[in-house]
Design a protein around this motif. Structure first.
Motif, short mmCIF file in Angstrom:
data_model
loop_
_atom_site.label_atom_id
_atom_site.label_comp_id
_atom_site.label_asym_id
_atom_site.label_seq_id
_atom_site.Cartn_x
_atom_site.Cartn_y
_atom_site.Cartn_z
N VAL A 1 9.11 1.03 3.19
CA VAL A 1 9.59 2.03 2.23
C VAL A 1 8.53 3.10 1.99
O VAL A 1 8.84 4.29 1.88
CB VAL A 1 9.99 1.35 0.91
CG1 VAL A 1 10.47 2.38 -0.10
CG2 VAL A 1 11.10 0.33 1.15
N SER A 2 7.27 2.68 1.92
CA SER A 2 6.18 3.63 1.73
C SER A 2 6.08 4.59 2.91
O SER A 2 5.98 5.81 2.74
CB SER A 2 4.86 2.88 1.55
OG SER A 2 3.77 3.76 1.44
N LEU A 3 6.13 4.06 4.12
CA LEU A 3 6.04 4.89 5.33
C LEU A 3 7.25 5.81 5.44
O LEU A 3 7.12 6.99 5.82
CB LEU A 3 5.94 4.01 6.57
CG LEU A 3 4.70 3.12 6.68
CD1 LEU A 3 4.82 2.22 7.91
CD2 LEU A 3 3.43 3.94 6.74
N GLU A 4 8.40 5.29 5.12
CA GLU A 4 9.65 6.05 5.17
C GLU A 4 9.56 7.29 4.30
O GLU A 4 9.99 8.39 4.68
CB GLU A 4 10.77 5.13 4.70
CG GLU A 4 12.18 5.62 4.86
CD GLU A 4 13.15 4.54 4.43
OE1 GLU A 4 13.84 3.98 5.31
OE2 GLU A 4 13.23 4.25 3.22
N GLY A 5 9.01 7.12 3.09
CA GLY A 5 8.93 8.23 2.15
C GLY A 5 7.92 9.29 2.54
O GLY A 5 7.99 10.42 2.06
N ALA A 6 6.97 8.93 3.41
CA ALA A 6 5.93 9.89 3.80
C ALA A 6 6.14 10.46 5.19
O ALA A 6 5.41 11.37 5.60
CB ALA A 6 4.56 9.20 3.74
N ALA A 7 7.13 9.96 5.91
CA ALA A 7 7.32 10.36 7.30
C ALA A 7 7.85 11.79 7.42
O ALA A 7 8.61 12.27 6.59
CB ALA A 7 8.27 9.40 8.00
N GLU A 8 7.43 12.44 8.49
CA GLU A 8 7.96 13.75 8.85
C GLU A 8 9.19 13.59 9.73
O GLU A 8 10.12 14.39 9.69
CB GLU A 8 6.88 14.54 9.58
CG GLU A 8 7.27 15.93 9.99
CD GLU A 8 6.14 16.64 10.69
OE1 GLU A 8 5.78 17.75 10.27
OE2 GLU A 8 5.60 16.08 11.68
N PRO B 1 0.82 -1.21 0.00
CA PRO B 1 0.00 0.00 0.00
C PRO B 1 0.85 1.26 0.00
O PRO B 1 1.95 1.27 0.54
CB PRO B 1 -0.78 -0.11 1.31
CG PRO B 1 0.13 -0.88 2.21
CD PRO B 1 0.85 -1.86 1.31
N THR B 2 0.34 2.30 -0.62
CA THR B 2 0.95 3.60 -0.45
C THR B 2 0.42 4.19 0.85
O THR B 2 -0.59 3.73 1.39
CB THR B 2 0.59 4.53 -1.61
OG1 THR B 2 -0.84 4.76 -1.62
CG2 THR B 2 1.01 3.93 -2.96
N ALA C 1 3.13 13.92 9.12
CA ALA C 1 2.46 15.22 9.16
C ALA C 1 0.96 15.05 8.93
O ALA C 1 0.16 15.91 9.30
CB ALA C 1 3.05 16.15 8.09
N VAL C 2 0.57 13.93 8.30
CA VAL C 2 -0.84 13.66 8.02
C VAL C 2 -1.54 13.29 9.33
O VAL C 2 -1.20 12.27 9.94
CB VAL C 2 -0.98 12.51 7.01
CG1 VAL C 2 -2.45 12.26 6.69
CG2 VAL C 2 -0.20 12.81 5.75
#
Length: 286
Positions: free
Chosen positions: A104-111, A8-9, A230-231
């Motif tokens: 990897v998905s979480l890593e790319g979206a993390a603050e 999942p993204t 941040a989400v």
């Protein structure tokens, strides 16, 4: 049935949670939502937990049943279409297990990313040669040099997030063991220590070394990573890896326990300034 995909993204994770909130707010049980779609209740659960991609027609039917209309509905649909676009890491689907694709998905979206590593330099700070040496001596190396090189390429591409204009804050506590255990030839370790020294000059990276002399600390049971986003719809998450997989924890009490352990380790470890001195001294020994 909604179509499965390799991982999942973060957008799908957020929207799945939002779908669950809207269902509960509307007073629908999963069985009732399943009747709307004419599917099994398990399909609704999998949509809400991002185990399957979100089909736009299904999402539209559910939102209509939940009383979401007008601009709010269309905005949700637009976000669904955006979230369903494959992440860059899916180019590595041939070697990337599902349990790490999520990472990897979480890593790319993390603050913010906070990590404790007792064994190796964290992947985001590894040099290519160091990463290759780690891969070759592990289970990945037994799969053959071609597959190992694909894993190295993936690891190097992951590091690009540290060079983004809005890069996440990376805060690492690393055991002294990482330095004392040789990986590859001496030249590999020299270049790796140089890379760590370079990372200490990055404004959004904090590196601390937990020295042997500081004694036992709360994290000596194993490595873990804390993600903060941040989400607002996405809670803090903890990633804990083991030999053949990983678990993701988002229950408040579990996240709080890991955060407390990380804070205590950071307070006990060498300061960022002292860590630079340790690295410089160790570099002279190599």
């Amino acid at each position: 049935m909604s179509e499965p995909r390799s991982a999942p993204t973060v957008g799908q994770v957020v929207l799945g949670k939002r779908l669950q909130e809207l269902r509960e707010k509307a007073g629908f049980k999963r069985e009732q939502a399943a009747q709307v779609l004419r599917v099994a209740p398990a399909t609704v659960r999998r949509m809400e937990t991002a185990e399957v991609a979100l089909k736009v027609p299904y999402v539209r039917m559910l939102l209509d049943a939940y009383g979401v209309v007008g601009a709010e509905l269309e905005a949700f649909i637009a976000l669904t279409e955006e979230a369903n676009r494959p992440g860059w890491w899916q180019r590595f689907h041939d070697i990337l297990p599902d349990w790490f694709s999520v990472h990897v998905s979480l890593e790319g979206a993390a603050e913010m990313i906070r990590a404790y590593e007792p064994h190796f330099v964290p992947g985001l700070l590894q040099t290519e040669d160091y990463a290759r040496a780690v891969m070759q001596t592990g289970s990945i190396g037994r799969a053959g040099p071609k597959e190992a090189e694909r894993h190295v390429a993936l690891r190097m591409e992951r590091q690009s997030l540290l060079n983004r204009p809005e890069a996440p804050r990376l805060w690492v506590v690393m055991d002294e063991t990482v330095l004392r255990r040789p990986v590859g030839e001496p030249a590999v370790m020299r270049r790796q220590v140089d890379r760590l020294l370079e990372s200490t000059e990055m404004r959004h990276v904090t590196l601390q070394i937990s020295e042997f002399a500081s004694g036992h600390h709360p994290g000596t049971y194993g490595p873990f990573v804390l993600f903060r986003f941040a989400v607002p719809e996405l809670p803090d998450m903890v990633y804990v890896e083991y030999l053949t997989g990983a678990v993701y924890l988002d229950e408040r009490i579990e996240v709080a326990s890991h955060l407390e352990a990380m804070d205590r380790m950071a307070a006990q470890a060498a300061t960022a300034r002292r860590t630079k001195e340790i690295l410089h001294d160790f570099r002279k020994e190599l």
